[in-house]
Design an enzyme around this catalytic site. Structure first.
Site, PDB file in Angstrom:
ATOM      1  CB  CYS A 253      -1.215   0.069   1.152  1.00  0.00           C
ATOM      2  SG  CYS A 253      -1.962  -1.496   1.222  1.00  0.00           S
TER       3      CYS A 253
ATOM      4  CG  HIS B  98      -3.034   3.522   1.847  1.00  0.00           C
ATOM      5  ND1 HIS B  98      -3.341   3.046   0.961  1.00  0.00           N
ATOM      6  CD2 HIS B  98      -2.978   2.490   2.752  1.00  0.00           C
ATOM      7  CE1 HIS B  98      -3.871   1.714   0.783  1.00  0.00           C
ATOM      8  NE2 HIS B  98      -3.614   1.405   2.276  1.00  0.00           N
TER       9      HIS B  98
ATOM     10  CG  ASN C  19      -6.529  -0.468   1.394  1.00  0.00           C
ATOM     11  OD1 ASN C  19      -5.783  -0.075   0.662  1.00  0.00           O
ATOM     12  ND2 ASN C  19      -6.138  -0.805   2.805  1.00  0.00           N
TER      13      ASN C  19
HETATM   14  C1  LIG Z   1      -9.728  -4.404  10.703  1.00  0.00           C
HETATM   15  C2  LIG Z   1     -10.185  -3.655  11.503  1.00  0.00           C
HETATM   16  C3  LIG Z   1     -11.530  -2.715  10.991  1.00  0.00           C
HETATM   17  C4  LIG Z   1     -10.904  -4.212  12.760  1.00  0.00           C
HETATM   18  O1  LIG Z   1     -11.705  -3.426  13.615  1.00  0.00           O
HETATM   19  P1  LIG Z   1     -11.184  -3.416  14.943  1.00  0.00           P
HETATM   20  O2  LIG Z   1     -11.996  -2.567  15.891  1.00  0.00           O
HETATM   21  O3  LIG Z   1      -9.927  -3.512  15.329  1.00  0.00           O
HETATM   22  O4  LIG Z   1     -11.917  -5.049  15.314  1.00  0.00           O
HETATM   23  P2  LIG Z   1     -11.308  -6.440  16.114  1.00  0.00           P
HETATM   24  O5  LIG Z   1     -10.458  -6.850  14.989  1.00  0.00           O
HETATM   25  O6  LIG Z   1     -10.866  -6.304  17.391  1.00  0.00           O
HETATM   26  O7  LIG Z   1     -12.618  -7.273  16.042  1.00  0.00           O
HETATM   27  C5  LIG Z   1     -13.674  -6.712  16.737  1.00  0.00           C
HETATM   28  C6  LIG Z   1     -14.897  -7.851  16.649  1.00  0.00           C
HETATM   29  O8  LIG Z   1     -15.440  -7.508  15.407  1.00  0.00           O
HETATM   30  C7  LIG Z   1     -15.202  -9.008  14.684  1.00  0.00           C
HETATM   31  N1  LIG Z   1     -15.384  -8.503  13.298  1.00  0.00           N
HETATM   32  C8  LIG Z   1     -14.215  -8.476  12.380  1.00  0.00           C
HETATM   33  N2  LIG Z   1     -14.614  -8.245  11.297  1.00  0.00           N
HETATM   34  C9  LIG Z   1     -15.945  -8.063  11.126  1.00  0.00           C
HETATM   35  C10 LIG Z   1     -16.802  -7.899  10.274  1.00  0.00           C
HETATM   36  N3  LIG Z   1     -16.346  -7.596   8.842  1.00  0.00           N
HETATM   37  N4  LIG Z   1     -18.011  -7.657  10.214  1.00  0.00           N
HETATM   38  C11 LIG Z   1     -18.389  -7.726  11.485  1.00  0.00           C
HETATM   39  N5  LIG Z   1     -17.590  -8.166  12.534  1.00  0.00           N
HETATM   40  C12 LIG Z   1     -16.378  -8.165  12.402  1.00  0.00           C
HETATM   41  C13 LIG Z   1     -14.079  -9.769  15.032  1.00  0.00           C
HETATM   42  O9  LIG Z   1     -14.256 -11.127  14.966  1.00  0.00           O
HETATM   43  C14 LIG Z   1     -14.102  -9.163  16.691  1.00  0.00           C
HETATM   44  O10 LIG Z   1     -15.387 -10.051  17.170  1.00  0.00           O
HETATM   45  P3  LIG Z   1     -15.242 -10.550  18.772  1.00  0.00           P
HETATM   46  O11 LIG Z   1     -14.984  -9.346  19.552  1.00  0.00           O
HETATM   47  O12 LIG Z   1     -16.485 -11.491  19.009  1.00  0.00           O
HETATM   48  O13 LIG Z   1     -13.963 -11.471  18.718  1.00  0.00           O
HETATM   49  C15 LIG Z   1      -9.183  -2.518  11.988  1.00  0.00           C
HETATM   50  O14 LIG Z   1      -8.441  -3.146  13.112  1.00  0.00           O
HETATM   51  C16 LIG Z   1      -8.657  -1.769  11.145  1.00  0.00           C
HETATM   52  O15 LIG Z   1      -8.849  -1.037  10.279  1.00  0.00           O
HETATM   53  N6  LIG Z   1      -7.164  -1.915  11.243  1.00  0.00           N
HETATM   54  C17 LIG Z   1      -6.381  -1.485  10.032  1.00  0.00           C
HETATM   55  C18 LIG Z   1      -6.312  -2.629   8.867  1.00  0.00           C
HETATM   56  C19 LIG Z   1      -5.859  -1.625   7.822  1.00  0.00           C
HETATM   57  O16 LIG Z   1      -6.079  -0.648   7.575  1.00  0.00           O
HETATM   58  N7  LIG Z   1      -5.326  -2.406   6.941  1.00  0.00           N
HETATM   59  C20 LIG Z   1      -4.616  -2.206   5.685  1.00  0.00           C
HETATM   60  C21 LIG Z   1      -3.407  -1.346   5.650  1.00  0.00           C
HETATM   61  S1  LIG Z   1      -2.510  -0.969   4.539  1.00  0.00           S
END
Ligand SMILES: CC(C)(COP(=O)(O)OP(=O)(O)OC[C@H]1O[C@@H](n2cnc3c(N)ncnc32)[C@H](O)[C@@H]1OP(=O)(O)O)[C@@H](O)C(=O)NCCC(=O)NCCS
Length: 324
Positions: A118, A251, A281
């Site tokens: 990215c 990004h 993304n």
């Molecule tokens: C991926 C992201 C959105 C997840 O959000 P978060 O607040 O960290 O959520 P978590 O991973 O802690 O998960 C929280 C809960 O949501 C759930 N969950 C994950 N994806 C889900 C979805 N698409 N729909 C519903 N629930 C979801 C998880 O299973 C977890 O459930 P649990 O509490 O029962 O275990 C976030 O971490 C993020 O955006 N990170 C950066 C990723 C990124 O930008 N990557 C590219 C970089 S170039």
């Protein structure tokens, strides 16, 4: 002194748009639960473009390149350097840049791919800038293009809702007027596991994992810290203040990352270009796609100072300061 100036931009997005509701309904058929409200609240994403099977990365890249050439008023045969940033190339080789060169009907100039996930577009732009400053190229096409849908595990709701396909391109030309005035690239390979697609093609089969895997929370934290420091460093190096920046084109990974970033940098939200809601993304394509949207809708104007930032797998990150 020779600067590299952005004199045109272009974009291409596959025609198929998949809304969060459509994606949630599709995942529900496999007992995977998600919702529009979860995706919007956690990421800011409302929809994504998904490529048709025949729409490979080089096709998206070539279409974005043509749009950028039209915008710049430059003929394809003036191009003496093509750099494509992608993590989803059509082939192991030849490079996607060579396929784009052939697609544009030109030959002879240098063409190669850059792999920084990215951060790829920012890495590619910094590379092309260095070529132009060193007078090793005069007119360059720099493209970010991805078909990330091809490396997503559609059974992993933690990643498959986040990404989309697309391509963005700019034409860079040597000029006495600035230009790109700052570039800063960084990487930390010790963080390779937090965002990776650790597979390869060998001995006639896929070896390893062909899908993108991510530790979302680790990526989130590192992204905010890395982008904040990078923005400050590139401004210090270029001798400009953060308050001089007219537009931040980051990004497009997660709107919450962007909110943290703009707050830490003291850049008002109105100066941050956001396309995440529509494009999701698109990895290396996200910065040039966002830049093109904001140039074409008139927000980014000639003379404006633009900070472009990439961050992603590797772990990699970087910043470019460009006077438009
Ligand atoms: C991926 C992201 C959105 C997840 O959000 P978060 O607040 O960290 O959520 P978590 O991973 O802690 O998960 C929280 C809960 O949501 C759930 N969950 C994950 N994806 C889900 C979805 N698409 N729909 C519903 N629930 C979801 C998880 O299973 C977890 O459930 P649990 O509490 O029962 O275990 C976030 O971490 C993020 O955006 N990170 C950066 C990723 C990124 O930008 N990557 C590219 C970089 S170039």
């Amino acid at each position: 002194m020779s600067y590299a100036r952005i004199i045109g931009s272009g974009a291409y997005l596959p025609s198929r748009v998949v809304s969060n509701d459509e994606l949630a309904a599709e995942l529900a058929t496999r007992q995977i639960e998600t919702s529009d409200s979860w995706i919007v609240e956690r990421t800011g994403i409302k929809q994504r473009h998904i490529a048709a099977p025949e729409e490979k990365t080089s096709l998206l890249a070539t279409r974005a390149a043509r749009a950028a050439l039209d915008d710049a008023g430059v003929a394809a045969d003036e191009i003496d350097l093509i750099i494509v940033a992608t993590s989803t190339p059509d082939f192991v080789f030849p490079s996607t840049a060579c396929l784009v060169q052939a697609g544009l009907g030109i030959k002879g100039g240098a063409a190669f791919d850059v792999q920084a996930v990215c951060s790829g577009f920012v890495y590619a732009l910094a590379t092309a800038d260095a070529f132009i400053q060193a007078k090793r190229a005069r007119v360059a096409l720099v493209i970010g293009a991805e078909v990330f849908s091809s490396i997503l595990d559609w059974n992993d709701r933690g990643t498959c809702v986040l990404f989309g396909d697309g391509a963005g391109a700019v034409v860079l030309k040597a000029s006495d007027e600035p230009g790109i005035i700052g570039a800063r690239l960084n990487a930390d390979g010790s963080q390779m596991n937090i965002l990776c697609a650790a597979g390869n093609v060998a001995h006639g089969k896929v070896v390893g994992d062909p899908f993108l895997r991510m530790d979302g929370q680790a990526v989130f934290k590192l992204a905010v810290t890395a982008l904040t420091r990078s923005a400050r460093d590139v401004c210090i190096e270029a001798g400009v203040a953060l308050t001089d920046i007219d537009w931040l084109v980051p990004h497009q990974a997660n709107v919450r990352i962007l909110n943290f970033l703009s707050k830490r940098l003291g850049i008002p939200d109105e100066k941050v270009i956001i396309t995440l809601d529509k494009h999701a993304n698109t990895s290396a394509a996200s910065v040039p796609l966002a830049l093109d949207v904001a140039r074409r809708d008139g927000r980014i104007k000639p003379g404006h100072l633009v900070l472009m930032q990439g961050v992603g797998g590797g772990f990699t990150w970087g910043s470019i300061l460009a006077r438009m």
